[in-house]
Design a protein around this motif. Structure first.
Motif, PDB file in Angstrom:
ATOM      1  N   GLN A   1     -11.281 -29.828   9.315  1.00  0.00           N
ATOM      2  CA  GLN A   1     -12.268 -30.751   8.751  1.00  0.00           C
ATOM      3  C   GLN A   1     -11.629 -32.098   8.426  1.00  0.00           C
ATOM      4  O   GLN A   1     -12.234 -33.155   8.646  1.00  0.00           O
ATOM      5  CB  GLN A   1     -12.878 -30.138   7.495  1.00  0.00           C
TER       6      GLN A   1
ATOM      7  N   ARG B   1      -9.851 -26.109   6.682  1.00  0.00           N
ATOM      8  CA  ARG B   1      -9.956 -27.376   5.962  1.00  0.00           C
ATOM      9  C   ARG B   1      -9.138 -28.470   6.656  1.00  0.00           C
ATOM     10  O   ARG B   1      -9.522 -29.643   6.636  1.00  0.00           O
ATOM     11  CB  ARG B   1      -9.503 -27.195   4.509  1.00  0.00           C
TER      12      ARG B   1
ATOM     13  N   ALA C   1     -11.337 -34.103  11.543  1.00  0.00           N
ATOM     14  CA  ALA C   1     -12.591 -34.733  11.943  1.00  0.00           C
ATOM     15  C   ALA C   1     -12.839 -36.022  11.162  1.00  0.00           C
ATOM     16  O   ALA C   1     -13.367 -36.996  11.707  1.00  0.00           O
ATOM     17  CB  ALA C   1     -13.737 -33.752  11.742  1.00  0.00           C
ATOM     18  N   ARG C   2     -12.438 -36.045   9.890  1.00  0.00           N
ATOM     19  CA  ARG C   2     -12.639 -37.244   9.082  1.00  0.00           C
ATOM     20  C   ARG C   2     -11.644 -38.346   9.451  1.00  0.00           C
ATOM     21  O   ARG C   2     -12.005 -39.524   9.506  1.00  0.00           O
ATOM     22  CB  ARG C   2     -12.487 -36.908   7.598  1.00  0.00           C
TER      23      ARG C   2
ATOM     24  N   TYR D   1     -14.156 -28.892  15.593  1.00  0.00           N
ATOM     25  CA  TYR D   1     -14.500 -29.950  14.647  1.00  0.00           C
ATOM     26  C   TYR D   1     -14.144 -31.347  15.167  1.00  0.00           C
ATOM     27  O   TYR D   1     -14.822 -32.331  14.819  1.00  0.00           O
ATOM     28  CB  TYR D   1     -13.778 -29.737  13.314  1.00  0.00           C
TER      29      TYR D   1
END
Length: 257
Positions: free
Chosen positions: A191, A188, A194-195, A236
């Motif tokens: 992730q 997580r 990546a955002r 990612y």
């Protein structure tokens, strides 16, 4: 001017930006309740030197009164709004300059602006308790924009609320064999990376404290999150440079705006 990041273990880091020393979630204990420091020597007293210390939430491994008591007189301390009411021991730390903040609040320290942002985590002092306070992250903006996530789960508006950042200090593990809601594990966190799309990232909140007597229980949950985050971040968010630091190790990052 380069920005310097030093990881002391768990969620405790020093960020030096614009000649201002920022200390995150100070925890300088060999043992805390059922937790024992299993990796990394206790930091030297110089690690406690800071112009401002940031507390992300009220859990005892993030708001640790004995560690805060060792900060130098006059140190600025930012805590979630309502913390002195929920943790009366804070009011006895009269040598510190305590400021309560909530998401969106900005505090100026020299040439830095520290902005509190929301986190998705239980902000209470105990698993049950009468007083609720927000769990926070912080964006430290000077020569660079450094995001300290505190403890948080992944949430849809994370990138929007945090805004553009150059460096992200992200939790990738915990202190027990399982991570419940409101936490980032290595996957997580990748992730989230990546955002957020920073230039650099440093994994924190893993591989330091572990419950006494649980050395043989799922040991990979203690040892592996840093390497797992490096591997998944490359998948990612390949554009982000990840600096996996050892305890007491630092990195100097050149930031070009």
């Amino acid at each position: 001017m380069p920005v310097e990041i030093t990881w002391w273990g768990h969620a405790t880091c020093t960020v030096v930006d614009s000649n201002i020393r920022v200390l995150t979630d100070p925890l300088f204990a060999g043992r805390l309740a059922h937790l024992r420091r299993r990796r990394g020597a206790l930091p030297a007293p110089d690690a406690r030197r800071a112009d401002v210390a940031l507390v992300s939430h009220l859990h005892a491994d993030h708001l640790h009164l004995p560690s805060l008591a060792r900060l130098a007189p006059g140190t600025r301390l930012l805590v979630p709004r309502g913390a002195p009411r929920a943790v009366p021991g804070l009011r006895r730390l009269t040598h510190l300059r305590i400021t309560e903040v909530a998401p969106g609040d900005e505090t100026v320290i020299g040439d830095l602006v520290v902005r509190a942002v929301s986190a998705r985590h239980d902000g209470r002092r105990l698993p049950i308790g009468p007083h609720r306070c927000p769990a926070l992250g912080y964006v430290v903006e000077g020569e660079a924009r450094t995001y300290f996530a505190g403890d948080t789960g992944l949430f849809d508006s994370m990138a929007e609320e945090v805004g553009p950042v150059d460096v992200a200090l992200l939790p990738v593990g915990g202190w027990g064999p399982y991570l419940g809601p409101g936490h980032l594990d290595a996957g997580r966190a990748a992730q989230a990376l990546a955002r957020l799309a920073p230039r650099s990232a440093v994994p924190v909140h893993y591989g330091t404290y572990w419950p006494i007597g649980m050395d043989a229980v799922r040991p990979h949950e203690f040892h592996a999150p840093g390497d797992e985050f490096v591997r998944l971040a490359a998948e990612y968010a390949p554009q982000v440079t990840v600096h996996k630091l050892g305890h007491g190790e630092g990195v100097r990052l050149e930031v070009a705006r």
